[in-house]
Design an enzyme around this catalytic site. Sequence first.
Site, PDB file in Angstrom:
ATOM      1  N   ARG A 240      62.523 -15.028  93.654  1.00  3.28           N
ATOM      2  CA  ARG A 240      62.766 -15.873  94.821  1.00  3.28           C
ATOM      3  C   ARG A 240      64.026 -16.684  94.555  1.00  3.28           C
ATOM      4  NH1 ARG A 240      59.954 -12.916  97.069  1.00  3.28           N
ATOM      5  NH2 ARG A 240      58.042 -13.306  98.248  1.00  3.28           N
ATOM      6  N   GLU A 269      67.882 -17.896 102.207  1.00 10.36           N
ATOM      7  CA  GLU A 269      67.996 -16.562 102.771  1.00 10.36           C
ATOM      8  C   GLU A 269      67.987 -16.566 104.297  1.00 10.36           C
ATOM      9  OE1 GLU A 269      65.907 -14.277  99.491  1.00 10.36           O
ATOM     10  OE2 GLU A 269      65.309 -13.184 101.298  1.00 10.36           O
ATOM     11  N   HIS A 287      67.658  -8.696  99.655  1.00 14.19           N
ATOM     12  CA  HIS A 287      66.199  -8.739  99.429  1.00 14.19           C
ATOM     13  C   HIS A 287      65.558  -7.372  99.715  1.00 14.19           C
ATOM     14  CE1 HIS A 287      62.603 -11.725  99.272  1.00 14.19           C
ATOM     15  NE2 HIS A 287      62.281 -10.569  98.709  1.00 14.19           N
TER      16      HIS A 287
HETATM   17  C1  DGY Z   1      57.497  -9.664  97.898  1.00 11.64           C
HETATM   18  O1  DGY Z   1      56.643  -8.794  98.140  1.00 11.64           O
HETATM   19  O2  DGY Z   1      57.184 -10.807  97.568  1.00 11.64           O
HETATM   20  C2  DGY Z   1      58.921  -9.261  98.035  1.00 11.64           C
HETATM   21  O3  DGY Z   1      59.779 -10.288  97.776  1.00 11.64           O
HETATM   22  C3  DGY Z   1      59.201  -8.693  99.400  1.00 11.64           C
HETATM   23  O4  DGY Z   1      58.754  -7.428  99.461  1.00 11.64           O
END
Ligand code: DGY
Length: 321
Positions: A240, A269, A287
């Site tokens: 993240r 983001e 992402h």
């Molecule tokens: C998640 O699953 O947390 C990813 O960041 C997005 O697919």
Amino acid sequence: MTVGVVVLSRLPGDAVERLRAEHEVRYRDEDSPVPVGDLPVLLSGAQAVVVTLGHRVDDAFLDAAGPGLQVVANVAVGYDNIDVDACRARGVVVTNTPGVLTDATADIAFALVLMATRRLGEAEREVRGGTGGGGWGMFHLLGTSVQGKAIGILGPGAIGLATARRARAFGMSVLLSGRSAPDPEAVAELDAEVVGFEELLERADVLSVHVPLSPATRHLVDAAALARMKPGSYLVNTARGPVVDEAALAAALGSGHLAGAGLDVFEDEPRVHPDLLGREDVVLLPHIGSATVETRTAMAGLAADNVLAVLAGREPLTPVR
Ligand code: DGY
């Protein structure tokens, strides 16, 4: 009116059909997140809601759904978009999609390791821009070899360990550091060393971030942590964005302390810090860690299975505890 299941975003595979086979479904067949103002109409009377990362599930969201809501199924493993305590206080079950996206995300993490260390984004831009300088050159676009170097896995959960396995296959040694102790079998298999956070920073040639976002991990990799990293090392983040202080990262790259970075996630983001955007030594991806047809289909399927289980009075397959 009561509706069984509200699906807030377009899903791949047969997840929606499977939900429809057992419940009335309100399906918003669109990719963009729902404007907040539309939530009351969409959610009213829902017993279950399927959400994606662009949706913030907070008290306002739960109010819009009303007291009949039993489950919120996130189509993601990370659930920082959901106020789990608020859900718990209302007796709403939260589920996520661990397991099914481990390999796809680890593939992207290691792809970023190679892209950053071998300067692949920069190289590709050079060819497309027609400024290749004739191709092969003894000193042209020299990168750093990963063989014999150490990867530092910050957060040795499933995705972190899968990234470490890929690193081993490329001849890297493995350092692991996290809040909870990694699986001892995985540590042995990877011939890994388990170290503290500071030692991880000091010894890793490539630091790969895999911790979930929480108040404890927000800006965990800040200016002080970056300063502790080995000179000439690299940072990769597929977890993240807010775990890394992007302004501090740009400064660490600008000073030459870090040699490069590979980012699939960003603090704000989809915006990228302007000081990172123009840098040749940063690889930027939008992402896409879990973005394969197979993986996204499995994620949607697992979210549907969780909804079907809860509405049938069974335990969900992958609850957030
Ligand atoms: C998640 O699953 O947390 C990813 O960041 C997005 O697919």
